[in-house]
Design an enzyme around this catalytic site. Structure first.
Site, mmCIF file in Angstrom:
data_model
loop_
_atom_site.group_PDB
_atom_site.id
_atom_site.type_symbol
_atom_site.label_atom_id
_atom_site.label_comp_id
_atom_site.label_asym_id
_atom_site.label_seq_id
_atom_site.Cartn_x
_atom_site.Cartn_y
_atom_site.Cartn_z
ATOM 1 N N GLY A 116 -39.113 46.215 -32.727
ATOM 2 C CA GLY A 116 -39.811 45.756 -33.915
ATOM 3 C C GLY A 116 -40.665 44.543 -33.595
ATOM 4 O O GLY A 116 -40.420 43.832 -32.619
ATOM 5 N N CYS A 117 -41.662 44.272 -34.420
ATOM 6 C CA CYS A 117 -42.588 43.174 -34.132
ATOM 7 C C CYS A 117 -41.895 41.811 -34.216
ATOM 8 O O CYS A 117 -41.984 41.003 -33.280
ATOM 9 C CB CYS A 117 -43.810 43.236 -35.044
ATOM 10 N N HIS A 118 -41.188 41.534 -35.307
ATOM 11 C CA HIS A 118 -40.481 40.255 -35.410
ATOM 12 C C HIS A 118 -39.413 40.145 -34.329
ATOM 13 O O HIS A 118 -39.209 39.071 -33.752
ATOM 14 C CB HIS A 118 -39.841 40.104 -36.791
#
Length: 313
Positions: A116-118
């Site tokens: 995921g990006c975060h």
């Protein structure tokens, strides 16, 4: 030798479009395309999923699980960009820089879960410090993460780019205030922490780019390192990496969250002094935070240079 056949299931979404942008002009793969009128036809998708050597899943979680179930052979390899399989048994977590020999892990995997990006921003700073036993596993970590609105997908993009958007969209907006963000499971498991961080994501009125920051009290770390020493530790950990770099910010300057928008690289910026440290990951939520990372994983799985087709500016 035949070119590997690659199919993007969900090419119309933000992540899928960005993957296609990186692959569309490449001559070292054979990109399979579905007829636009049949893109929701299960049988047509099934045919392409089973014809491909490698598939990108750019779908909601439930649809990603259904797509995997449609694969009826043992040769189609999968990179899933959804949250569905990031902590699932039998899936390799697709963060190449965490493996000494990524070609022997990601390169041999049949199923790879794209981070995921975060989580990418959080893990890039946290994972090395935990694995080196500098950051205790029971440390009560906090993290905030700024992102451009493209991370919210087509609906949020349309909301922000509407000519009639409300005044609240012109300011940073804290979300995930129930403290149960969907990336927290992988953030805890992959980092090796005993508990997930208190995590505060923030979306703002710019298209893409991220700044994900962890905050540390140095006296609770092994050896009580200074911020400058933490910088050297992270420098050594990522030495020789092509897509992750580390720098020390001595002047206390501002860090723009969109500094690496348009790039598939990630930069860790270490700031602080003897008693406190912050480490900020700057990257593109659509680059190293999503589509760029997926293409990097594909390159490794196909035995190619990991940076092929990526934006390194």
């Amino acid at each position: 030798m035949n070119k590997p056949k690659v199919y993007i299931d969900g090419k119309e979404g933000t992540t899928g479009l960005q993957i296609y942008e990186r692959l569309g002009a490449r001559e070292d793969i054979d990109l399979l395309l579905i007829d636009e009128e049949k893109r929701k036809d299960v049988e047509e998708r099934k045919k392409l999923l089973n014809a491909a050597d490698l598939v990108f899943l750019c779908l909601p979680d439930a649809a990603a699980k259904e797509a995997v179930a449609l694969i009826e052979n043992d040769h189609t390899r999968v990179i899933d960009a959804s949250t569905a399989h990031r902590t699932a048994k039998g899936w390799v977590y697709g963060f190449p820089e965490f493996y000494r020999y990524p070609g022997e892990v990601i390169g041999q995997a049949a199923r790879v879960a794209n981070p995921g990006c975060h989580a990418t921003g959080f893990l890039s700073s946290t994972m090395p410090l935990v694995s080196l036993h500098i950051l205790p596993k029971d440390y009560p970590l906090t993290c905030y993460s700024l992102t451009g609105y493209s991370g919210g997908g087509k609906k949020m993009i349309a909301e922000y780019e509407s000519g009639e958007k409300g005044k609240d969209l012109y300011s940073p907006r804290i979300y995930g205030t129930n403290l149960r963000h969907k990336h927290l499971n992988e953030m805890r498991k992959i980092s090796g922490l005993d508990q997930p961080p208190v995590f505060c994501p923030v979306v703002d009125d710019y298209y893409k780019g991220m700044a994900t920051t962890i905050m540390l009290h140095n006296k609770y770390l092994l050896g009580q390192p200074t911020a400058k020493e933490i910088y050297h530790i992270l420098m050594a950990y990522y030495a020789g990496q092509k897509l992750i770099s580390v720098r020390y910010e001595e002047e206390g300057g501002m860090l723009p969250a969109n500094a690496l928008a348009g790039s598939d690289r990630l930069e860790l910026v270490v700031c602080g002094h003897e008693e406190q440290t912050i480490v900020t990951a700057l990257f593109d939520n659509l680059g190293k935070g999503a589509s760029g990372a997926a293409v990097q994983n594909m390159n490794i799985m196909l035995g190619l240079d990991e940076t092929t087709g990526l934006h390194l500016d």
